[in-house]
Motif scaffolding. Sequence first.
Motif, PDB file in Angstrom:
ATOM      1  N   ILE A 142     -11.524  -2.787  -1.506  1.00 40.71           N
ATOM      2  CA  ILE A 142     -10.101  -2.695  -1.234  1.00 40.71           C
ATOM      3  C   ILE A 142      -9.387  -2.212  -2.495  1.00 40.71           C
ATOM      4  O   ILE A 142      -9.779  -2.546  -3.622  1.00 40.71           O
ATOM      5  N   LEU A 143      -8.351  -1.409  -2.324  1.00 38.09           N
ATOM      6  CA  LEU A 143      -7.596  -0.849  -3.440  1.00 38.09           C
ATOM      7  C   LEU A 143      -6.300  -1.631  -3.612  1.00 38.09           C
ATOM      8  O   LEU A 143      -5.549  -1.834  -2.659  1.00 38.09           O
ATOM      9  N   ARG A 144      -6.025  -2.037  -4.859  1.00 44.85           N
ATOM     10  CA  ARG A 144      -4.843  -2.856  -5.157  1.00 44.85           C
ATOM     11  C   ARG A 144      -3.854  -2.024  -5.966  1.00 44.85           C
ATOM     12  O   ARG A 144      -4.168  -1.575  -7.067  1.00 44.85           O
ATOM     13  N   PHE A 145      -2.643  -1.857  -5.417  1.00 48.05           N
ATOM     14  CA  PHE A 145      -1.622  -1.017  -6.035  1.00 48.05           C
ATOM     15  C   PHE A 145      -0.352  -1.841  -6.285  1.00 48.05           C
ATOM     16  O   PHE A 145       0.519  -1.935  -5.418  1.00 48.05           O
ATOM     17  N   PRO A 146      -0.225  -2.461  -7.463  1.00 48.76           N
ATOM     18  CA  PRO A 146       1.036  -3.136  -7.782  1.00 48.76           C
ATOM     19  C   PRO A 146       2.162  -2.126  -7.974  1.00 48.76           C
ATOM     20  O   PRO A 146       1.944  -0.982  -8.381  1.00 48.76           O
ATOM     21  N   GLY A 147       3.375  -2.561  -7.692  1.00 49.80           N
ATOM     22  CA  GLY A 147       4.529  -1.706  -7.903  1.00 49.80           C
ATOM     23  C   GLY A 147       4.841  -1.551  -9.377  1.00 49.80           C
ATOM     24  O   GLY A 147       4.818  -2.519 -10.140  1.00 49.80           O
ATOM     25  N   ALA A 148       5.147  -0.315  -9.775  1.00 53.73           N
ATOM     26  CA  ALA A 148       5.569  -0.031 -11.149  1.00 53.73           C
ATOM     27  C   ALA A 148       7.049   0.327 -11.123  1.00 53.73           C
ATOM     28  O   ALA A 148       7.451   1.234 -10.391  1.00 53.73           O
ATOM     29  N   ILE A 149       7.852  -0.359 -11.923  1.00 51.31           N
ATOM     30  CA  ILE A 149       9.280  -0.070 -11.949  1.00 51.31           C
ATOM     31  C   ILE A 149       9.643   0.931 -13.037  1.00 51.31           C
ATOM     32  O   ILE A 149      10.753   1.442 -13.054  1.00 51.31           O
ATOM     33  N   LEU A 153       0.721  -0.763 -18.151  1.00 50.74           N
ATOM     34  CA  LEU A 153       0.185  -2.122 -18.141  1.00 50.74           C
ATOM     35  C   LEU A 153      -0.690  -2.347 -16.910  1.00 50.74           C
ATOM     36  O   LEU A 153      -1.756  -2.978 -16.998  1.00 50.74           O
ATOM     37  N   ILE A 154      -0.276  -1.830 -15.755  1.00 47.35           N
ATOM     38  CA  ILE A 154      -1.078  -1.934 -14.536  1.00 47.35           C
ATOM     39  C   ILE A 154      -2.448  -1.297 -14.754  1.00 47.35           C
ATOM     40  O   ILE A 154      -3.479  -1.852 -14.360  1.00 47.35           O
ATOM     41  N   GLU A 155      -2.466  -0.138 -15.387  1.00 45.13           N
ATOM     42  CA  GLU A 155      -3.731   0.547 -15.660  1.00 45.13           C
ATOM     43  C   GLU A 155      -4.593  -0.252 -16.625  1.00 45.13           C
ATOM     44  O   GLU A 155      -5.797  -0.439 -16.398  1.00 45.13           O
ATOM     45  N   GLY A 179      -4.640   1.499  -8.694  1.00 44.58           N
ATOM     46  CA  GLY A 179      -3.573   2.471  -8.552  1.00 44.58           C
ATOM     47  C   GLY A 179      -2.210   1.859  -8.790  1.00 44.58           C
ATOM     48  O   GLY A 179      -2.077   0.648  -8.985  1.00 44.58           O
ATOM     49  N   VAL A 180      -1.202   2.714  -8.762  1.00 43.81           N
ATOM     50  CA  VAL A 180       0.184   2.327  -9.012  1.00 43.81           C
ATOM     51  C   VAL A 180       1.016   2.685  -7.785  1.00 43.81           C
ATOM     52  O   VAL A 180       0.917   3.807  -7.263  1.00 43.81           O
ATOM     53  N   TYR A 181       1.814   1.743  -7.332  1.00 44.71           N
ATOM     54  CA  TYR A 181       2.722   2.002  -6.215  1.00 44.71           C
ATOM     55  C   TYR A 181       4.142   2.124  -6.755  1.00 44.71           C
ATOM     56  O   TYR A 181       4.537   1.392  -7.671  1.00 44.71           O
ATOM     57  N   PHE A 235       1.213   6.286  -5.906  1.00 48.25           N
ATOM     58  CA  PHE A 235       1.529   6.325  -4.477  1.00 48.25           C
ATOM     59  C   PHE A 235       3.004   5.980  -4.325  1.00 48.25           C
ATOM     60  O   PHE A 235       3.435   4.889  -4.688  1.00 48.25           O
ATOM     61  N   ILE A 236       3.807   6.914  -3.794  1.00 45.67           N
ATOM     62  CA  ILE A 236       5.251   6.735  -3.794  1.00 45.67           C
ATOM     63  C   ILE A 236       5.817   6.593  -2.386  1.00 45.67           C
ATOM     64  O   ILE A 236       5.319   7.170  -1.427  1.00 45.67           O
ATOM     65  N   ASP A 237       6.871   5.824  -2.287  1.00 41.97           N
ATOM     66  CA  ASP A 237       7.632   5.612  -1.061  1.00 41.97           C
ATOM     67  C   ASP A 237       8.593   6.788  -0.885  1.00 41.97           C
ATOM     68  O   ASP A 237       9.494   6.994  -1.691  1.00 41.97           O
ATOM     69  N   ALA A 238       8.400   7.563   0.189  1.00 44.10           N
ATOM     70  CA  ALA A 238       9.267   8.718   0.452  1.00 44.10           C
ATOM     71  C   ALA A 238      10.219   8.458   1.616  1.00 44.10           C
ATOM     72  O   ALA A 238      10.751   9.405   2.208  1.00 44.10           O
ATOM     73  N   ASP A 239      10.455   7.191   1.940  1.00 41.66           N
ATOM     74  CA  ASP A 239      11.388   6.812   3.005  1.00 41.66           C
ATOM     75  C   ASP A 239      11.097   7.602   4.294  1.00 41.66           C
ATOM     76  O   ASP A 239       9.967   7.686   4.720  1.00 41.66           O
ATOM     77  N   THR A 240      12.115   8.201   4.880  1.00 40.59           N
ATOM     78  CA  THR A 240      11.932   8.959   6.116  1.00 40.59           C
ATOM     79  C   THR A 240      11.717  10.444   5.851  1.00 40.59           C
ATOM     80  O   THR A 240      11.725  11.247   6.782  1.00 40.59           O
TER      81      THR A 240
END
Length: 297
Positions: free
Chosen positions: A24-31, A38-40, A46-48, A87-92
């Motif tokens: 399983i791949l774990r992608f914490p959110g990066a602000i 730090l996530i890396e 990965g980075v969300y 991995f980015i949130d592109a909304d609609t």
Amino acid sequence: MLGAHTSAADRRLRLREELAGDAILRFPGAINPLNAQLIEQIGFEGVYISGGAFSAAQGLPDIGLTTLSEVTEHGRTIAGMTNLPAFIDADTGFGEPMNVARTIQSLEDAGLAACHLEDQVNPKRCGHLDGKEVVATSEMTKRITAAAGARRDPNFVISARTDARAGEGLDAAIDRAKAYADAGADLIFPEAMRDLSEFETFAKALDVPILANMTEFGKSELFTADQLADAGVKMVIYPVTTLRLAMGAIEDGLRTIMADGTQSGVVDRMQTRARLYEVLDYESYNAFDENVFNFTV
């Protein structure tokens, strides 16, 4: 030093290969980029990059107020500072299908490895709030078809998020997900599942991998990565966790300063200067600078 040493194409290929693997791949959110580094360094896959966290950082609610150019630039700064796939949130998709196509190419150019598009109407809202509305399945498949047709790197991962569970039920959400996969989605994001059995039902019904959103204070219980993997989930995101951790600590610190007149009581909870420099790889910058300027002819 000076950002990622791997290419965006390599990071996309890595994500494709890992999605086809067993773990399983774990992608914490990066602000921000520092958060991504730090996530890396801690060892995640990965980075969300959360749209909700980005909106909140701008002082805005997550209702589709941010623009393509803002989101793309935010993604570029984060993706450029980590060797992990971002991995980015592109909304609609920021508009009609033609706008969705432009969105995909903008995100590709910015070095992102993946994005997800959702089937909500505009203006969208947080996936774990009540009162969401979704577009017709045919409208969402147009978004996905446009996205798949626009990408130039076949390894760029397109994820389709469905918010239909809340209003239409689990079976309808699965039917939508199948249509989205047929339209070209590589990964399905079923939002606001109620329990592990729903994740398992989703995973068994589809021929493409699914992800789980482990956001705090939402509709889903906070399951462990092992529990989700056993249910057939391939990726888990923690979208707003780092923002909430940071804002909780910031608020506590500000209240301490207001009450005590000094921050001395919370220094032991801070990241030290030495640790910050370690995360930034400060010494490599010094070594690079000395190598360029301190030489003998």
